[in-house]
Design an enzyme around this catalytic site. Structure first.
Site, PDB file in Angstrom:
ATOM      1  N   SER A   1      96.432  22.456  83.532  1.00 41.41           N
ATOM      2  CA  SER A   1      97.252  21.428  84.187  1.00 41.41           C
ATOM      3  C   SER A   1      96.605  20.049  84.094  1.00 41.41           C
ATOM      4  O   SER A   1      96.614  19.278  85.055  1.00 41.41           O
ATOM      5  CB  SER A   1      97.507  21.808  85.648  1.00 41.41           C
ATOM      6  OG  SER A   1      96.279  22.055  86.315  1.00 41.41           O
TER       7      SER A   1
ATOM      8  N   THR B   1      90.834  15.580  82.725  1.00 33.82           N
ATOM      9  CA  THR B   1      91.731  14.428  82.847  1.00 33.82           C
ATOM     10  C   THR B   1      91.465  13.650  84.132  1.00 33.82           C
ATOM     11  O   THR B   1      91.390  12.413  84.134  1.00 33.82           O
ATOM     12  CB  THR B   1      93.203  14.908  82.838  1.00 33.82           C
ATOM     13  OG1 THR B   1      93.448  15.594  81.615  1.00 33.82           O
ATOM     14  CG2 THR B   1      94.167  13.746  82.994  1.00 33.82           C
TER      15      THR B   1
ATOM     16  N   TYR C   1      88.980  13.006  85.710  1.00 34.01           N
ATOM     17  CA  TYR C   1      87.742  12.221  85.793  1.00 34.01           C
ATOM     18  C   TYR C   1      87.670  11.122  84.736  1.00 34.01           C
ATOM     19  O   TYR C   1      86.654  10.420  84.654  1.00 34.01           O
ATOM     20  CB  TYR C   1      86.526  13.156  85.667  1.00 34.01           C
ATOM     21  CG  TYR C   1      86.486  14.155  86.798  1.00 34.01           C
ATOM     22  CD1 TYR C   1      85.868  13.842  88.004  1.00 34.01           C
ATOM     23  CD2 TYR C   1      87.136  15.382  86.695  1.00 34.01           C
ATOM     24  CE1 TYR C   1      85.875  14.744  89.071  1.00 34.01           C
ATOM     25  CE2 TYR C   1      87.150  16.283  87.749  1.00 34.01           C
ATOM     26  CZ  TYR C   1      86.521  15.954  88.926  1.00 34.01           C
ATOM     27  OH  TYR C   1      86.538  16.826  89.987  1.00 34.01           O
ATOM     28  N   ALA C   2      88.723  11.003  83.910  1.00 34.07           N
ATOM     29  CA  ALA C   2      88.677  10.001  82.832  1.00 34.07           C
ATOM     30  C   ALA C   2      88.575   8.605  83.434  1.00 34.07           C
ATOM     31  O   ALA C   2      89.276   8.271  84.396  1.00 34.07           O
ATOM     32  CB  ALA C   2      89.905  10.124  81.949  1.00 34.07           C
ATOM     33  N   GLN C   3      87.695   7.808  82.859  1.00 22.88           N
ATOM     34  CA  GLN C   3      87.431   6.482  83.435  1.00 22.88           C
ATOM     35  C   GLN C   3      87.974   5.355  82.561  1.00 22.88           C
ATOM     36  O   GLN C   3      88.855   4.602  82.954  1.00 22.88           O
ATOM     37  CB  GLN C   3      85.918   6.289  83.593  1.00 22.88           C
ATOM     38  CG  GLN C   3      85.279   7.201  84.622  1.00 22.88           C
ATOM     39  CD  GLN C   3      83.787   6.922  84.785  1.00 22.88           C
ATOM     40  OE1 GLN C   3      83.216   6.059  84.128  1.00 22.88           O
ATOM     41  NE2 GLN C   3      83.146   7.656  85.688  1.00 22.88           N
ATOM     42  N   GLY C   4      87.415   5.237  81.345  1.00 21.26           N
ATOM     43  CA  GLY C   4      87.646   4.058  80.499  1.00 21.26           C
ATOM     44  C   GLY C   4      89.105   3.744  80.269  1.00 21.26           C
ATOM     45  O   GLY C   4      89.560   2.619  80.429  1.00 21.26           O
TER      46      GLY C   4
ATOM     47  N   GLU D   1      85.910  -0.797  74.119  1.00 20.01           N
ATOM     48  CA  GLU D   1      84.904   0.268  74.065  1.00 20.01           C
ATOM     49  C   GLU D   1      84.320   0.345  72.665  1.00 20.01           C
ATOM     50  O   GLU D   1      84.847  -0.254  71.715  1.00 20.01           O
ATOM     51  CB  GLU D   1      85.501   1.609  74.501  1.00 20.01           C
ATOM     52  CG  GLU D   1      85.821   1.648  75.990  1.00 20.01           C
ATOM     53  CD  GLU D   1      86.353   2.979  76.467  1.00 20.01           C
ATOM     54  OE1 GLU D   1      85.892   4.026  75.978  1.00 20.01           O
ATOM     55  OE2 GLU D   1      87.229   2.975  77.345  1.00 20.01           O
TER      56      GLU D   1
ATOM     57  N   ASP E   1      87.499  28.241  77.705  1.00 18.01           N
ATOM     58  CA  ASP E   1      88.259  29.509  77.780  1.00 18.01           C
ATOM     59  C   ASP E   1      89.328  29.607  76.689  1.00 18.01           C
ATOM     60  O   ASP E   1      89.506  30.665  76.084  1.00 18.01           O
ATOM     61  CB  ASP E   1      88.950  29.641  79.148  1.00 18.01           C
ATOM     62  CG  ASP E   1      87.972  29.641  80.306  1.00 18.01           C
ATOM     63  OD1 ASP E   1      86.755  29.665  80.059  1.00 18.01           O
ATOM     64  OD2 ASP E   1      88.425  29.616  81.467  1.00 18.01           O
TER      65      ASP E   1
ATOM     66  N   HIS F   1      78.007  11.732  75.414  1.00 14.39           N
ATOM     67  CA  HIS F   1      78.256  10.349  75.869  1.00 14.39           C
ATOM     68  C   HIS F   1      76.896   9.710  76.112  1.00 14.39           C
ATOM     69  O   HIS F   1      76.031  10.313  76.741  1.00 14.39           O
ATOM     70  CB  HIS F   1      79.095  10.358  77.153  1.00 14.39           C
ATOM     71  CG  HIS F   1      79.715   9.026  77.440  1.00 14.39           C
ATOM     72  ND1 HIS F   1      78.967   7.925  77.797  1.00 14.39           N
ATOM     73  CD2 HIS F   1      80.999   8.609  77.396  1.00 14.39           C
ATOM     74  CE1 HIS F   1      79.787   6.893  77.968  1.00 14.39           C
ATOM     75  NE2 HIS F   1      81.024   7.278  77.725  1.00 14.39           N
TER      76      HIS F   1
ATOM     77  N   ARG G   1      79.692   6.071  69.471  1.00 12.85           N
ATOM     78  CA  ARG G   1      78.879   6.861  70.404  1.00 12.85           C
ATOM     79  C   ARG G   1      77.769   7.685  69.788  1.00 12.85           C
ATOM     80  O   ARG G   1      76.714   7.858  70.383  1.00 12.85           O
ATOM     81  CB  ARG G   1      79.791   7.837  71.132  1.00 12.85           C
ATOM     82  CG  ARG G   1      80.336   7.224  72.342  1.00 12.85           C
ATOM     83  CD  ARG G   1      81.208   8.171  73.074  1.00 12.85           C
ATOM     84  NE  ARG G   1      82.088   7.310  73.826  1.00 12.85           N
ATOM     85  CZ  ARG G   1      83.120   7.709  74.505  1.00 12.85           C
ATOM     86  NH1 ARG G   1      83.413   8.982  74.545  1.00 12.85           N
ATOM     87  NH2 ARG G   1      83.852   6.847  75.170  1.00 12.85           N
TER      88      ARG G   1
ATOM     89  N   HIS H   1      79.850  15.621  76.417  1.00 13.84           N
ATOM     90  CA  HIS H   1      81.018  14.941  76.977  1.00 13.84           C
ATOM     91  C   HIS H   1      82.335  15.445  76.406  1.00 13.84           C
ATOM     92  O   HIS H   1      83.289  15.662  77.150  1.00 13.84           O
ATOM     93  CB  HIS H   1      80.872  13.441  76.682  1.00 13.84           C
ATOM     94  CG  HIS H   1      81.967  12.582  77.218  1.00 13.84           C
ATOM     95  ND1 HIS H   1      82.202  12.451  78.569  1.00 13.84           N
ATOM     96  CD2 HIS H   1      82.883  11.798  76.591  1.00 13.84           C
ATOM     97  CE1 HIS H   1      83.223  11.625  78.745  1.00 13.84           C
ATOM     98  NE2 HIS H   1      83.667  11.223  77.564  1.00 13.84           N
TER      99      HIS H   1
ATOM    100  N   ARG I   1      84.692  11.332  67.670  1.00 11.91           N
ATOM    101  CA  ARG I   1      85.893  10.740  68.256  1.00 11.91           C
ATOM    102  C   ARG I   1      85.676   9.282  68.639  1.00 11.91           C
ATOM    103  O   ARG I   1      84.660   8.924  69.238  1.00 11.91           O
ATOM    104  CB  ARG I   1      86.286  11.521  69.519  1.00 11.91           C
ATOM    105  CG  ARG I   1      87.426  10.909  70.290  1.00 11.91           C
ATOM    106  CD  ARG I   1      87.716  11.714  71.532  1.00 11.91           C
ATOM    107  NE  ARG I   1      86.610  11.674  72.461  1.00 11.91           N
ATOM    108  CZ  ARG I   1      86.632  11.019  73.629  1.00 11.91           C
ATOM    109  NH1 ARG I   1      87.702  10.346  74.010  1.00 11.91           N
ATOM    110  NH2 ARG I   1      85.590  11.039  74.418  1.00 11.91           N
TER     111      ARG I   1
ATOM    112  N   LEU J   1      92.845  10.904  75.384  1.00 18.26           N
ATOM    113  CA  LEU J   1      94.042  10.909  76.242  1.00 18.26           C
ATOM    114  C   LEU J   1      95.262  10.594  75.379  1.00 18.26           C
ATOM    115  O   LEU J   1      96.345  11.174  75.539  1.00 18.26           O
ATOM    116  CB  LEU J   1      93.898   9.889  77.375  1.00 18.26           C
ATOM    117  CG  LEU J   1      92.814  10.206  78.421  1.00 18.26           C
ATOM    118  CD1 LEU J   1      92.679   9.057  79.421  1.00 18.26           C
ATOM    119  CD2 LEU J   1      93.102  11.501  79.165  1.00 18.26           C
TER     120      LEU J   1
END
Ligand code: FAD
Ligand code: SIN
Length: 535
Positions: A12, A43, A45-48, A114, A219, A240, A286, A347, A382, A388
């Protein structure tokens, strides 16, 4: 208990819910199986933010080029173009769903910067973009009568038709459902459907230090692999560069957007070091920044380096990065005045279940989207905030192909056998679980980290094989519980990462092997299927 849905979704997060909303709108019943409470996901916790071309000063070609440069020769260029081209439409949809991206006073959307991006193109909601997206999507899903969210239900394994009717009876296998453990009741339920979408996210928990929450145990990848799906590019684990260093295993992310606003990495002698490693300095991709930090720490013996925001306006810091400001303060660091101690942490998984641009896997009825999938967008590394974006675009593409699939594929009239649960419950043996869990994470961190060598990888392979044998034994004798399900999957994922890393006889993007420091000019993506990696 057996339940039927037209479509089952595992997970979810942004990928699973976006997909479910589209399929439900087409009139199909959707069951979302999620192992903890509904919002718990990477999702959340995504910040940027989410990378997308929305400014008139930007263009698709530039975002495509930045993605390809970051991917270091392994991106599928057609996939990159398609996903990036479809981004603006998905952003519109997120806004319609209720996501309020941060705007300037004049009403223009605020765009962050970024590493690896040649333009400001990251839409964000301050520094809690993921939480805002997750809340809006969940709100929409809760108002959709065709969607049922089953929380605290952990999927254990996929059910294939061959498993039920025997492998000699049919040529092409297909997925017809799954088994899941209701973690509150302790029962194992059977779910049947015509199609299953895997949106189970990443694998960060396979490493001792990670920015990922506890749900990220790979999983979906382990389940798909056991069912015969092709798995690709598992060696490309993104570390990260800047997670808050603490004396515990916890690693809170300090968004790259902070460097996008001008923060500078310094060693413990306060010397800014990034220009020494790459002309793009603190905003290099990165993989380069993480290896530079690793090298500085190894040279000095220090446990971390420092991130310096002290030249930034303190009002701007508190306004733009409220979560980071408050969290660091809880750890005794006032980021407006103090340097932040930072280290790399696991990350993001760039590889995963191999899919095409329709989110189809090599097995009929099995689809994957989001971090669990390997579409070809990320290549060997990436580009920041492209995940996202990939998740929403591929959730939309996946929903169209599942809707097409449902037109010609209805429920199989078969009755899978009930899950047979081991009945041993010797609590003395439970220590095996926590011990093996720790050993696995430490082995992966020490031997399969930012900088690798063939000897270290071989050593890790032997250790993980031993753990895997022990867990296998335990698995069939004991009653299944979440920690056991996850440990079995983590072991599987660790094996896949190591096997892919051993196959790659070069250094590229996020995979750096001291024994093969150069790039192979004709390198390809790594693909593994079950029968191949059983050594
Ligand atoms: P997730 O959001 O991780 O959702 C997975 C879901 O699957 C969860 O609900 C989980 O409970 C469920 N699940 C897993 N296994 C099972 C099972 N066996 N049974 C039932 N349910 C299961 N990317 C960006 O593009 N921009 C950013 O700014 C950004 N910042 C990040 C910051 C942090 C701290 C982290 C950890 C990641 C960040 N990322 C960012 C990466 C991005 O957040 C993820 O790649 C993306 O959210 C993945 O979405 P998803 O829907 O694929 O998976
Ligand atoms: C960050 O905010 O630095 C994370 C962005 C990402 O993982 O894409």
């Amino acid at each position: 208990m057996t339940q039927h849905f037209d479509v089952l979704v595992i997970g979810s997060g942004i990928a699973g819910i976006s997909f479910a909303l589209n399929v439900a709108k087409a009139g199909y019943s959707v069951g979302i199986i999620t192992k903890k409470s509904r919002a718990e996901s990477n999702t959340n916790y995504a910040q940027g933010g989410i990378a997308c071309v929305t400014s008139k000063d930007d263009d698709i070609e530039s975002h495509v080029q930045d993605t390809i440069v970051s991917g270091d020769g392994l991106c599928n260029e057609k996939v990159v173009y398609e996903i990036i081209k479809n981004g603006p439409g998905r952003i519109e949809q997120l806004i319609k769903t209720g996501v309020e991206f941060t705007q300037h006073d004049d009403g223009q959307i605020s765009l962050g910067q970024e590493g690896g991006h040649s333009e400001r193109r990251i839409l964000h909601v301050k520094d809690y973009t993921g939480k805002a997206i997750e809340a809006a999507l969940l709100d929409a899903a809760e108002n959709e009568s065709k969607i049922k969210i089953l929380e605290h239900s952990i999927a254990i394994d996929l059910i294939t038709l061959k498993k039920i009717v025997g492998s000699n009876t049919i040529n092409n296998d297909k997925i017809i459902g799954l088994y899941a453990l209701d973690t509150l009741k302790g029962t194992i339920d059977t779910f049947l459907s015509s199609a299953v979408m895997l949106s189970t996210g990443g694998v960060g928990q396979v490493y001792q230090y990670t920015t990922n929450p506890g749900i990220a145990t790979g999983d979906g990848i382990a389940m798909a692999y056991r069912a015969g799906a092709e798995i690709s590019n598992m060696e490309f684990i993104q570390f990260h560069p800047t997670a808050l260093y603490t004396s515990t295993d916890e690693r809170f992310l300090i968004s790259e957007a902070v460097r996008g606003e001008g923060a500078i990495l310094r060693n413990l002698d306060k010397v800014a070091f990034m220009k020494k490693y790459d002309k793009r300095g603190d905003l290099a991709p990165r993989d380069i920044v993480a290896r530079a930090i690793d090298s500085e720490m190894k040279m000095s013996g220090a446990k971390h380096v420092m991130l310096d925001l002290t030249d930034l306006n303190s009002t701007l810091i508190k306004e733009r990065f409220p979560t980071i400001f408050k969290t660091c303060l809880r750890y005794g660091v006032d980021i407006t005045k103090d340097f932040i101690p930072v280290v790399p942490a696991a990350h993001y998984l760039c590889g995963g279940i191999k899919t095409n641009l329709k989110a189809e896997t090599n097995i009929d009825g099995l689809y994957a989207c989001g971090e669990v999938a390997s579409t070809g967008l990320h290549g060997a590394n990436r580009l920041a905030s492209n995940s996202l974006l990939e998740a929403v675009v591929m959730a939309s593409a996946g929903s169209s192909s599942v809707i097409d699939y449902l037109k010609f594929n209805t429920f199989e009239l078969v009755s899978p056998t009930e899950w047979i649960n081991g009945d041993a419950q010797d609590s003395d043996e439970r220590v095996v679980l926590s011990h093996n869990w720790d050993e696995l994470k430490r082995t992966m961190w020490d031997y399969v980290g930012v900088v690798r060598s063939t000897k270290r990888l071989e050593r890790a392979k032997t250790r993980i094989k031993n753990l895997s044998n022990e867990i296998h034994q335990y698995y069939w004798d004991f009653k299944v519980e979440p920690a056991l399900i996850e440990l079995r999957n983590l072991c599987q994922v660790a094996e896949l990462i190591i096997n892919c890393a051993l196959k790659r006889k070069e250094s590229r993007g996020l995979h750096y092997n001291l024994d093969y420091p150069d790039k192979n000019k004709d390198a390809v993506n790594t693909v593994i299927k079950k029968f191949e990696s059983k050594h």
